[in-house]
Scaffold this motif. Structure first.
Motif, PDB file in Angstrom:
ATOM      1  N   ARG A 245       0.998  -1.110   0.047  1.00 11.91           N
ATOM      2  CA  ARG A 245       0.085   0.325  -0.126  1.00 11.91           C
ATOM      3  C   ARG A 245       0.646   1.335   0.161  1.00 11.91           C
ATOM      4  O   ARG A 245       0.482   1.877   0.516  1.00 11.91           O
ATOM      5  CB  ARG A 245      -0.735  -0.134   1.244  1.00 11.91           C
TER       6      ARG A 245
ATOM      7  N   TYR B 188      -3.531  -1.983  -6.124  1.00  5.62           N
ATOM      8  CA  TYR B 188      -3.912  -1.164  -5.236  1.00  5.62           C
ATOM      9  C   TYR B 188      -3.632   0.661  -5.955  1.00  5.62           C
ATOM     10  O   TYR B 188      -4.204   1.400  -6.345  1.00  5.62           O
ATOM     11  CB  TYR B 188      -2.894  -1.276  -4.290  1.00  5.62           C
TER      12      TYR B 188
ATOM     13  N   ARG C 279      -5.987   3.538  -7.158  1.00  7.87           N
ATOM     14  CA  ARG C 279      -5.745   4.490  -6.208  1.00  7.87           C
ATOM     15  C   ARG C 279      -5.963   6.075  -7.530  1.00  7.87           C
ATOM     16  O   ARG C 279      -6.148   6.408  -7.197  1.00  7.87           O
ATOM     17  CB  ARG C 279      -4.338   4.670  -4.945  1.00  7.87           C
TER      18      ARG C 279
END
Length: 634
Positions: free
Chosen positions: A488, A534, A538
């Motif tokens: 992340r 991710y 995002r």
């Protein structure tokens, strides 16, 4: 009119992205290995030396540090080193006996372990402040690994296995230093070490209550619940004479520590405290025949230097599992503690220590120690602090300590046979109280809650489960945290600082100006298979949350140190998704390794060189021009 950025609107001449030919595999592999294993590039000054003789001399000085500091040695430094060496000897004798007791081995082995290793470290060690010796945590962990049953039923075999484990520790530490694998020690974070040392201090403190109360029967387990249960169950064995002596010794030792903290120049008072306890305890136990009043003593200590132990090494396959476990786990802990302590005191003098050299030095002193009746040694905090405060200038203070220990072994060892065990328990308890760093734990809680969790997992794991489980749990949390950082990665939206060409995170700088028609995003970590999904989600979310329609996505890759094929496919996928919405993706400042991979994979051709810029400002100017030209004429 179609949204495109032509080459005429790209970076000014001489400031564009450098699309030079990618390096060959050999060149990249060599560069990567150098950065991984030699980040400090220690051999560069040596390779630049034109004189072959001087080059050989510098190479010898690098691998054997004594050749670097000994030629510059003078009487002024010797004066300080002799004082420091004698001072740490006064601590080495009681600590050697005490920590040998923790490891459940003959007390004389603790004294042997402060004789040979200091000479080895003085030759190969790089720290001017470190004083080597045995440590409480590793001593207890060794005993816990082999188990009480072996210690009680086969003490001779147990001692032989400890020598073997020390050899394994030495070989492991030497190999890590030689192969420059200090990166493995980094998994033992500062938070883990703080919690582990605090938890170890708690269980060692509680175990010393056996000596303070004069108990005969005691639990073989180390966790807090079992120890407290054993102490309360054996209340009938409590001896007031032993307890009174223990309390008096402990109050005296804590008083000397208070004096040192209040008046730093009187550090020698605290350093001499344990020796005073041993001497007073020996005299009192001898005069009043302490054993007759329930005060147990160390027992016979024979004169003489370390006997060879190489013939005692035991590689029986039945015990190899325990030997390797004890050797490698204690070796890692000893490395982490010793290197961290050496660096901490070096910083105070604006000096540097080489972690890989320290590993080699620790490894050699444990290998040689295993051949000369020594068990695991490293750089204990208490002894190093005393060495530093005594004004040590070079590793010669370790040589002085070694010489003093030789004199003790040759002439004075039998005198210490009257040392009361309660005195040793008091010495250990006083030392352990200083290892519980409450202030640091509170600091971790205030600054970083996850670091605090890592610390507490080690602290409570060691205290209520066992030392190895506590360490494993804490390291596990640390690895989970590292994986979370990787999986992340941070992304942020940038805006322009008013009246400047600087672009910063709009969350951190709310006054920064957002741009109409385009959005600037910054990625702050490598982009690869573990986080590519991710990153894609995002980026799309940032765009979806924009209140106004946008025509350009400006992706700043300055913080992306590397990228793999999955990462590049993800960026291409983002480009295709945005393309279906008439949004163009612009790449800003890809780093050398990232750009090489982009060129080799034809990513640059697919996205177009005209969509790659050296700086955010260049990209913004180009996008602004295109936004202006695409507006319908009024």
């Amino acid at each position: 009119m179609e949204n495109t950025i032509t080459s005429s609107t790209s970076s000014p001449k001489g400031r564009g992205v450098n699309f030079s030919t990618p390096r060959g595999f050999g060149s990249k592999f060599k560069s990567k290995c150098k950065e991984t294993f030699f980040p400090d590039d220690p051999f560069k000054p040596i390779s630049q030396e034109p004189n072959r003789l001087l080059k050989t001399k510098k190479l010898l000085e690098y691998f054997v540090p004594i050749f670097e500091w000994l030629p510059k040695y003078d009487m002024q430094k010797l004066k300080y080193d002799v004082l420091a060496g004698i001072t740490i000897t006064s601590l080495a004798v009681p600590q050697g006996i005490s920590y040998a007791k923790l490891a459940s081995i003959p007390p004389i082995i603790g004294l042997y372990s402060s004789f040979v290793p200091p000479f080895v470290y003085a030759v190969f060690g790089s720290s001017n402040n470190l004083a080597v010796g045995t440590v409480a945590a590793c001593s207890l962990l060794i005993a816990e690994t082999f188990g009480e049953e072996m210690i009680k039923n086969e003490p001779e075999l147990y001692l032989h296995l400890i020598f073997t484990a020390t050899l394994i520790t030495g070989l492991f530490q030497f190999a890590m230093g030689f192969l420059r694998l200090g990166i493995l020690v980094d998994f033992l974070s500062h938070s883990t070490i703080t919690g582990f040392m605090g938890g170890t201090a708690i269980i060692i403190l509680l175990q010393q209550l056996k000596g303070i109360f004069g108990l005969v029967h005691f639990t073989h387990k180390t966790d807090v619940v079992s120890v407290l249960h054993s102490i309360l169950d054996n209340r009938a064995e409590w001896k007031w004479q032993s307890t009174l002596a223990g309390v008096c010794f402990l109050v005296f030792l804590q008083s000397t520590r208070y004096i040192k903290q209040r008046y730093p120049k009187l550090f020698w008072v605290s350093a001499m405290g344990p020796m005073v306890v041993v001497v007073v305890g020996c005299v009192v136990a001898y005069l009043v025949k302490g054993t007759a009043h329930g005060i147990a003593t160390v027992g016979p200590l024979k004169k003489g230097l370390n006997p060879p132990s190489i013939q005692l090494l035991n590689f029986d396959s039945k015990y190899l599992g325990m030997v390797f476990k004890a050797g490698i786990v204690t070796g890692l802990i000893a490395l982490a503690e010793g290197i961290a302590i050496g660096r901490s005191f070096a910083v105070m003098k604006n000096e540097q220590t080489d972690g890989n050299k320290e590993m080699i030095a620790f490894g050699l002193m444990n290998v040689i120690g295993s051949f000369t009746s020594c068990y695991l040694t490293t750089g204990p905090f208490s002894k190093t602090a005393v060495n530093y405060n005594a004004g040590t200038k070079t590793p010669m203070s370790n040589v002085v300590m070694g010489v003093c220990m030789m004199l003790v072994l040759l002439f004075l060892a039998p005198l210490f046979s009257y040392t009361p065990l309660v005195g040793l328990s008091a010495i250990i308890m006083s030392a352990m109280l200083g290892l519980i760093n409450y202030e640091e734990m509170y600091h971790l809680f205030k600054v970083d809650k996850f670091d605090f969790l890592v610390c507490m997992s080690a602290f409570f794991g060691v205290s209520f489960l066992s030392m190895d489980y506590g360490l494993i749990i804490s390291v596990g949390f640390s690895i989970v945290r590292a994986l979370l950082y990787v999986a992340r990665p941070s992304t942020c939206k940038l805006g322009r600082i008013p009246n400047s060409v600087m672009f910063r995170d709009i969350e951190q700088y709310p006054a920064s100006e957002e741009m109409l028609g385009y959005i600037i995003l910054q990625l702050g970590s490598p982009v690869f298979f573990a986080n590519s999904t991710y990153v894609r989600e995002r980026i799309l979310r940032w765009i979806r949350d924009e209140p106004e329609a946008i025509e350009f996505l400006l992706l700043d890759l300055s913080g992306v140190s590397t990228i793999d094929m999955t990462g590049m496919e993800t960026l291409l996928e983002v480009q295709r998704i945005l393309g279906s919405k008439n949004i163009k993706m612009v790449i800003i400042n890809p780093r050398f390794e990232v750009l090489e991979k982009m060129m080799l994979s034809h990513f640059v051709e697919k996205i177009g060189k005209e969509y790659m810029f050296l700086s955010i400002d260049d990209a913004v100017q180009a996008c602004r021009f295109n936004l202006t030209t695409t507006k319908p004429e009024v």
